[in-house]
Design a protein around this motif. Structure first.
Motif, short mmCIF file in Angstrom:
data_model
loop_
_atom_site.label_atom_id
_atom_site.label_comp_id
_atom_site.label_asym_id
_atom_site.label_seq_id
_atom_site.Cartn_x
_atom_site.Cartn_y
_atom_site.Cartn_z
N VAL A 53 29.71 5.02 3.11
CA VAL A 53 30.10 5.77 1.70
C VAL A 53 29.18 4.65 0.49
CG1 VAL A 53 31.42 6.60 0.05
CG2 VAL A 53 32.30 7.18 2.32
N ILE A 54 29.99 3.58 1.13
CA ILE A 54 29.49 2.40 -0.52
C ILE A 54 27.56 2.39 0.14
CG2 ILE A 54 28.81 -0.27 -1.21
CD1 ILE A 54 31.72 -0.36 0.17
N LEU A 55 26.26 2.09 1.27
CA LEU A 55 25.35 2.45 1.37
C LEU A 55 24.63 3.78 0.86
CD1 LEU A 55 25.10 1.24 5.29
CD2 LEU A 55 24.72 0.42 3.11
N ILE A 56 25.87 4.58 0.63
CA ILE A 56 24.63 6.14 0.03
C ILE A 56 24.75 5.68 -1.34
CG2 ILE A 56 25.54 8.41 0.29
CD1 ILE A 56 26.01 8.29 3.29
N GLN A 57 25.64 5.07 -1.36
CA GLN A 57 26.59 4.85 -3.35
C GLN A 57 24.71 3.66 -3.73
OE1 GLN A 57 28.01 6.65 -5.56
NE2 GLN A 57 29.11 8.12 -4.03
N VAL A 58 24.91 2.88 -2.99
CA VAL A 58 23.84 2.22 -3.33
C VAL A 58 22.59 2.54 -3.00
CG1 VAL A 58 22.44 -0.01 -2.61
CG2 VAL A 58 25.07 -0.04 -2.72
N MET A 59 22.51 3.40 -2.02
CA MET A 59 20.56 4.01 -2.01
C MET A 59 20.75 4.84 -2.67
SD MET A 59 20.04 4.07 2.00
CE MET A 59 21.49 4.46 2.33
N THR A 60 21.32 6.18 -3.65
CA THR A 60 21.09 7.02 -4.26
C THR A 60 21.48 7.17 -6.11
OG1 THR A 60 23.39 8.22 -3.74
CG2 THR A 60 21.11 8.42 -2.29
N ARG A 61 22.04 5.89 -6.22
CA ARG A 61 22.70 5.55 -7.46
C ARG A 61 21.16 5.68 -8.62
NH1 ARG A 61 24.77 -0.93 -8.71
NH2 ARG A 61 22.52 -0.87 -8.08
N ARG A 62 20.19 4.72 -8.44
CA ARG A 62 19.57 4.85 -9.67
C ARG A 62 18.03 5.38 -8.54
NH1 ARG A 62 19.42 -1.01 -12.82
NH2 ARG A 62 21.83 -0.98 -13.39
N LEU A 63 18.33 7.13 -8.59
CA LEU A 63 16.72 7.67 -8.57
C LEU A 63 15.46 8.05 -9.58
CD1 LEU A 63 18.32 10.13 -6.11
CD2 LEU A 63 17.49 8.78 -5.30
N GLU A 64 14.81 7.17 -9.39
CA GLU A 64 13.56 7.95 -10.14
C GLU A 64 12.88 8.56 -10.40
OE1 GLU A 64 12.80 3.92 -12.07
OE2 GLU A 64 14.43 2.88 -12.74
N GLU A 65 11.82 9.16 -11.09
CA GLU A 65 10.15 10.27 -10.64
C GLU A 65 9.76 8.89 -10.20
OE1 GLU A 65 9.74 12.20 -13.47
OE2 GLU A 65 10.49 13.58 -14.00
N ARG A 66 9.44 7.89 -10.41
CA ARG A 66 8.89 6.47 -10.25
C ARG A 66 9.18 5.53 -9.35
NH1 ARG A 66 4.62 5.52 -14.87
NH2 ARG A 66 3.27 7.77 -15.44
N PRO A 67 9.05 6.18 -7.67
CA PRO A 67 10.20 5.07 -7.75
C PRO A 67 9.45 4.10 -7.10
CG PRO A 67 9.46 6.12 -5.73
CD PRO A 67 8.89 7.05 -7.50
N GLY A 68 10.69 2.89 -7.16
CA GLY A 68 10.26 1.20 -7.59
C GLY A 68 10.54 0.39 -5.10
N LYS A 69 10.31 -0.22 -4.92
CA LYS A 69 10.24 -0.87 -4.11
C LYS A 69 11.41 -0.29 -3.31
CE LYS A 69 7.25 -4.55 -5.11
NZ LYS A 69 6.86 -6.67 -4.70
N PHE A 70 11.96 -0.27 -3.68
CA PHE A 70 13.41 -0.06 -2.17
C PHE A 70 14.11 1.79 -2.35
CE2 PHE A 70 18.23 1.26 -2.48
CZ PHE A 70 18.12 0.70 -1.41
#
Length: 281
Positions: A53-70
């Motif tokens: 659950v923590i991993l999913i929260q971290v990976m989907t917390r800040r989704l942007e149209e122009r994604p960063g490296k992460f």
């Protein structure tokens, strides 16, 4: 709560437990609430669930149209798994991607937790002596058997959904027996044995590799701590990762095979062309 004696090797990087103990083959009950009994493997599974659950929260917390490296890395990983499932599962591979990815993530986290030094070395006192408070879920045969049974029932649910009730003619081929084809009827029994063998294969392979890896790490840590670093790498890469991948892949392939419409007894019967009446000329 009893903690084993701990030393430190390699500048404090690798924990060393000189009195480390191999886990018993049976999961130990930790807590009982009425008729419900919670074992140490169930607590280990709960820890794995929280980590996921923590991993999913971290990976989907800040989704942007122009994604960063992460975000780009995560999207490439998910996209790669999706393309792999789509390519391996035939026409139903894309639809089975959530099952494949979910099994892979769940098994990976549980397998890797088992390799964390000290994860199963926190001991509590019980009526029969001390036992680990936490135990990796996949080191408990009950968990691997439950996963194998889930895959087994999904296989046949998809088989009936795609081929109808005639799907079971592959295992109990009564029409073949009535039509004087006893060989086809006998072959059905071998298919039935093969289906139940999938339960044994899936459950024992995963359990034996993870439980055996825990014992190996425990023995190496107790005898020669620094050497265990090599075995940790082998367990993380070869055993924990590959076994999780194999389980998820086999589930994907088994279900996709029964979802295909070609070369199946039920479809062979239902799609047999009706011969045209002959015309005397």
């Amino acid at each position: 709560m009893i903690l084993g004696k701990a030393g430190v090797l390699m500048g404090g990087i690798v924990p060393f437990f000189p009195e480390i103990k191999a886990p018993p083959i049976k999961a130990e009950p930790v807590l009982q609430v009425g008729p419900l009994v919670f074992t140490n493997s169930m607590l280990g599974a709960l820890v794995a669930f929280i980590v996921i659950v923590i991993l999913i929260q971290v990976m989907t917390r800040r989704l942007e149209e122009r994604p960063g490296k992460f975000q780009t890395t995560v999207e490439m990983l998910v996209g790669g798994l999706y393309n792999f499932a789509k390519g391996s599962g035939g026409s139903t591979g894309a639809a089975l991607f959530p099952l494949f990815a979910g099994l892979l993530l769940w098994l990976l986290v549980n397998n890797w937790l088992a390799l964390i030094p000290g994860f199963g070395q926190v001991l509590v006192n019980g009526p029969d002596g001390s036992f680990p408070l936490l135990r990796a879920a996949n080191a408990d045969f009950n968990n691997t058997l439950a996963l194998a049974l889930m895959v087994f029932f999904l296989i046949h649910i998809y088989g009936v959904r795609n081929h109808g009730i005639g799907y079971f003619a592959e295992f109990v081929n009564i029409p073949a027996l009535l039509k004087g084809r006893p060989i086809d009827f006998v072959v059905g029994f071998f298919h039935t044995i093969g289906e139940f063998a999938k339960i044994i294969s899936l459950s024992f392979r995963l359990f034996a590799n993870i439980y055996g890896g825990e014992i190996l790490i425990a023995v190496i840590l107790g005898l020669a701590g620094p050497v265990a670093v090599v075995f940790y790498g082998l367990e993380v890469v070869i055993v924990a990762t590959i076994q999780a991948f194999i389980f998820g892949l086999l589930a994907l392939i088994y279900i996709s095979l029964v979802s295909e419409h070609a070369d199946h007894p039920a479809d062979a019967v239902s799609h047999t062309p009706t011969p045209e009446p002959s015309v005397n000329r």
